[in-house]
Write a protein that holds these residues in place. Structure first.
Motif, short mmCIF file in Angstrom:
data_model
loop_
_atom_site.label_atom_id
_atom_site.label_comp_id
_atom_site.label_asym_id
_atom_site.label_seq_id
_atom_site.Cartn_x
_atom_site.Cartn_y
_atom_site.Cartn_z
N LEU A 112 -20.75 4.43 -27.75
CA LEU A 112 -19.49 4.55 -27.02
C LEU A 112 -19.31 5.98 -26.52
N ALA A 113 -19.60 6.95 -27.38
CA ALA A 113 -19.48 8.36 -26.99
C ALA A 113 -20.42 8.70 -25.83
N HIS A 114 -21.56 8.04 -25.80
CA HIS A 114 -22.53 8.27 -24.72
C HIS A 114 -21.91 8.04 -23.35
N TYR A 115 -21.01 7.08 -23.26
CA TYR A 115 -20.39 6.76 -21.98
C TYR A 115 -19.23 7.68 -21.63
N PHE A 116 -18.49 8.14 -22.63
CA PHE A 116 -17.19 8.73 -22.33
C PHE A 116 -17.00 10.18 -22.75
N GLU A 117 -17.93 10.75 -23.51
CA GLU A 117 -17.76 12.15 -23.89
C GLU A 117 -18.51 13.05 -22.92
N SER A 118 -17.88 14.19 -22.61
CA SER A 118 -18.43 15.12 -21.62
C SER A 118 -17.86 16.50 -21.91
N LEU A 163 -21.30 9.00 -36.68
CA LEU A 163 -22.76 8.98 -36.57
C LEU A 163 -23.31 7.56 -36.54
N ASN A 164 -22.44 6.54 -36.72
CA ASN A 164 -22.98 5.19 -36.69
C ASN A 164 -23.36 4.82 -35.26
N PRO A 165 -24.29 3.88 -35.07
CA PRO A 165 -24.83 3.62 -33.72
C PRO A 165 -23.79 3.12 -32.73
N TYR A 166 -22.76 2.41 -33.19
CA TYR A 166 -21.75 1.89 -32.27
C TYR A 166 -20.92 3.03 -31.70
N PHE A 167 -20.48 3.93 -32.58
CA PHE A 167 -19.67 5.06 -32.14
C PHE A 167 -20.49 5.96 -31.22
N ALA A 168 -21.76 6.18 -31.59
CA ALA A 168 -22.61 7.04 -30.78
C ALA A 168 -22.81 6.47 -29.38
#
Length: 270
Positions: A178-184, A171-176
């Motif tokens: 990164l997930a924005h780019y690569f999770e689908s 839930l931290n902003p860095y992980f979120a």
């Protein structure tokens, strides 16, 4: 003045600090494009995941904009932008490596001690994961439930809490970001298949297979997040990381493309 404890800065923060200084000094002006992720890693003598974490940190701070397939650009920082509490935020790859180490051992022990009730709780989380949209908050809830259910089969409240807290760092902003780019939806289906492999090994009471299935799942999670922003050659394993930054005062500028050969030179080569 009393002495204060010295805390080693995380490697990706050192990289982010160097890049921020170069931006502030005008070496990289607003609107300019940074060297590629691969070039930065080579110049800084660190792994590409470390560079990835640094770039994500600067994007969260509002200093960079990552345009997939185009490059990494310096942007004008917003007047109201406030930096994230970097001192207390672990990098995404640091978290995933910690989980890979810890949860592989937990899955191994779960295969030895899990009861039918424990397997039923793991199965319930998988059923819920199959029927939820991703990415989204609900999918993270069920993903977390899967990992916590495995830890819960050991009957150790401390391990349950630690696994849950490590997962919550997503839930931290860095992980979120990164997930924005690569999770689908596609990556979600792949992760679900990996979860089933872990479950099946635990249900079969095969400790070696359970350990390897969990290790493989979390290693592949790292690989999914380590895909390139642009059209470069796919990144290598995240395990090849350096612990010290050996870098000149500022990164070298991108190399110019080689000059085209003349027709006569091409003819001589034939």
């Amino acid at each position: 003045m009393p002495l204060e404890a010295v805390e080693a800065r995380r490697l990706y923060r050192q990289v982010a600090d160097q890049l921020r200084s170069l931006i502030d000094s005008g070496e990289y002006a607003v609107g300019s494009r940074l060297p590629t992720e691969r070039e930065l890693a080579e110049q800084l003598k660190v792994s590409r995941p470390t560079v990835r974490e640094a770039l994500i940190a600067l994007e969260v701070e509002g200093r960079l904009r990552i345009r997939v397939g185009s490059g990494i650009y310096v942007i004008e920082p917003a007047a109201v932008a406030a930096p994230a509490p970097a001192a207390v935020i672990e990098g995404p790859f640091e978290l995933l490596r910690a989980r890979e180490f810890l949860e592989s051992a937990i899955a191994e022990e779960a295969a030895r001690v899990a009861t039918r009730d424990d397997i039923a709780r793991i199965d319930a989380s998988l059923v819920a994961m199959e029927n939820v949209e991703h990415p989204g908050e609900a999918s993270m809830v069920h993903d977390r439930a899967f990992h916590v259910a495995i830890a819960g089969s050991l009957g150790n409240a401390v391990l349950v809490r630690v696994v849950g807290e490590l997962f919550d760092q997503r839930l931290n902003p860095y992980f979120a970001q990164l997930a924005h780019y690569f999770e689908s939806p596609g990556t979600w289906r792949t992760a679900l298949d990996e979860h089933r492999a872990v479950r099946d090994a635990i249900a079969a009471h095969d400790p070696d297979a359970a350990r390897e299935a969990m290790r493989e799942h979390l290693a592949r999670s790292q690989a999914r997040f380590a895909q390139n922003f642009g059209a470069e050659t796919p990144a290598g394993s995240s395990s090849g990381r350096s612990r010290t930054v050996r870098v000149a005062a500022k990164p070298a500028k991108p190399k110019q493309a080689p000059k085209k050969r003349t027709a006569s030179r091409d003819a001589r080569r034939r």
